[in-house]
Design an enzyme around this catalytic site. Sequence first.
Site, short mmCIF file in Angstrom:
data_model
loop_
_atom_site.label_atom_id
_atom_site.label_comp_id
_atom_site.label_asym_id
_atom_site.label_seq_id
_atom_site.Cartn_x
_atom_site.Cartn_y
_atom_site.Cartn_z
N TYR A 19 46.89 10.13 40.04
CA TYR A 19 47.25 10.48 41.42
C TYR A 19 46.45 11.68 41.94
O TYR A 19 47.01 12.63 42.48
CB TYR A 19 48.76 10.75 41.52
CG TYR A 19 49.58 9.53 41.20
CD1 TYR A 19 49.72 8.52 42.16
CD2 TYR A 19 50.18 9.34 39.96
CE1 TYR A 19 50.44 7.37 41.87
CE2 TYR A 19 50.89 8.20 39.68
CZ TYR A 19 51.02 7.21 40.64
OH TYR A 19 51.73 6.07 40.35
N TYR A 147 61.95 5.23 39.42
CA TYR A 147 60.55 5.13 38.97
C TYR A 147 60.55 4.46 37.60
O TYR A 147 61.29 4.87 36.70
CB TYR A 147 59.87 6.51 38.88
CG TYR A 147 58.46 6.36 38.35
CD1 TYR A 147 57.42 6.02 39.21
CD2 TYR A 147 58.19 6.49 37.00
CE1 TYR A 147 56.14 5.81 38.72
CE2 TYR A 147 56.91 6.29 36.50
CZ TYR A 147 55.90 5.95 37.37
OH TYR A 147 54.62 5.73 36.88
N ASP A 248 66.38 2.14 31.75
CA ASP A 248 65.07 2.70 31.45
C ASP A 248 65.29 4.15 31.02
O ASP A 248 65.56 5.02 31.85
CB ASP A 248 64.20 2.61 32.72
CG ASP A 248 62.85 3.26 32.54
OD1 ASP A 248 62.67 4.02 31.56
OD2 ASP A 248 61.97 3.04 33.40
N LYS A 277 57.66 7.66 25.75
CA LYS A 277 57.37 9.10 25.87
C LYS A 277 57.61 9.89 24.59
O LYS A 277 56.73 10.01 23.76
CB LYS A 277 58.18 9.65 27.04
CG LYS A 277 57.62 9.16 28.39
CD LYS A 277 58.18 9.96 29.52
CE LYS A 277 57.75 9.49 30.88
NZ LYS A 277 56.49 10.04 31.32
N1 PMP Z 1 59.93 4.70 33.23
C1 PMP Z 1 60.20 5.99 33.43
C2 PMP Z 1 61.61 6.42 33.72
C3 PMP Z 1 59.16 6.92 33.39
O1 PMP Z 1 59.43 8.23 33.63
C4 PMP Z 1 57.84 6.48 33.10
C5 PMP Z 1 56.66 7.44 33.04
N2 PMP Z 1 56.71 8.52 33.85
C6 PMP Z 1 57.63 5.12 32.88
C7 PMP Z 1 58.68 4.25 32.94
C8 PMP Z 1 56.24 4.59 32.59
O2 PMP Z 1 55.81 4.97 31.34
P1 PMP Z 1 54.23 5.03 31.03
O3 PMP Z 1 53.66 6.06 31.93
O4 PMP Z 1 54.18 5.37 29.57
O5 PMP Z 1 53.69 3.67 31.30
#
Ligand code: PMP
Length: 434
Positions: A19, A147, A248, A277
Amino acid sequence: MVISPLDLSFDRDHLWHPYTSLSDPLPTYAVESASGCRLRLSDGRELVDGMASWWCAVHGYNVPELNRAATEQLGKMSHVMFGGLTHAPAIELGKRLVEITPAGLDRVFLADSGSVSVEVAMKMAVQYQHALGHPNRATFLTLRGGYHGDTTGPMSVCDPVTGMHHLFAGFLPQHQFYDRPPGGIGVPVEEAYVSGLEDFFAAHADRAAAFIIEPLVQGAGGMHFYDPAYLDVFRRLCDEYGLLLIYDEIATGFGRTGELFVGARPTAVPDILTVGKALTGGYLTLAATLCTEAVAQIIGRGSAGVMMHGPTFMGNPLACAVAVASIDLLLAGPWQARVARISELMTLHLRAAAESPLVKEVRVLGAIGVVELHEAVDQAAIQAYFVERGVWIRPFGRLVYLMPPYVITEADLELLCRVVVNYILASPPENYPT
Ligand code: PMP
């Protein structure tokens, strides 16, 4: 490897950063090494890390236990295909994930990034509905402000405005969005919200495979918190309407909120869970999608008979070995006490920021501290201010937030908070909203 000014101009001219404007990029800072909670820049400056590299580096950097796990695994094999082969790092990681995630999530798909694990979760839900004889239940219900990643499936369930759905119109599948829960942690469930959500489910559930959300904390979509009691409402509605509930927990997992997983709430366990993560302590890219045995069995009875996903680097042994070491290190240490102390200190030290007319709200949950402003920050100015004062904090939009490694010292955490508060309190009145 030493970085020269020429290298930096190559970086600016040839490498995409997340970004980041191509025509007018903000400065990027070259990191030479990182250790503990410190990033060492190539010009010799050291920065206290307030970001854990976007939720990942919960143990800090250059962690002896994780280095050892990686080195040992490198001596055996860094990768083999997972089709038709298996190995101890994947099996050991699978055991741990089944054990530490909410009860009943017994099937593990090892994916190569958070976004891919969300893609897998969405495909699991669609295949599940298909196998039950509902091929038309292939859309998703979700919340505004969410997100879930940047690949197509996850992007389609990101907040439509901040995820810029208009830009990808015609490309993104269309899903149904409802407002995020109001309030914050400890704010009782709002009846009007629930009845609106019931109407939303009644209107759209017959075409939906699942309800996908970030439980408790909406991360990159705005760092909003909501009360866990809403999870019970989500669970009830999903059961009532035959939808799977997907959590998620890529950001919230592994203790960040003070719970190992938010989805462990017994009354609101999900059918599918994604983690990533902090899974490898931020060492390597790896994520996982877990589901219940019931979901897996039904997928297995569908026309495909298999889960239709199988990435090249699925179950990468190197990443799995580090993930095993990272989970063991986390569980062997006082992570709960550490997160609780971080929470206490951030609550104490960020409070002063709330006095500024620039600030809309200061909120803290677990090891997440957020100062939400009324207006977007001047990214270049604030970044330089922070670096000059020896801290690495990367605000976005109206949010200045901290999610440090759990092993941060009290002195370092106080410094992070002090620099944030000082920046805000030192802002000249002409910056105040009118
Ligand atoms: N879901 C959530 C809640 C996230 O915070 C993120 C990454 N910021 C993702 C999915 C995507 O993960 P990645 O960047 O490892 O593809």
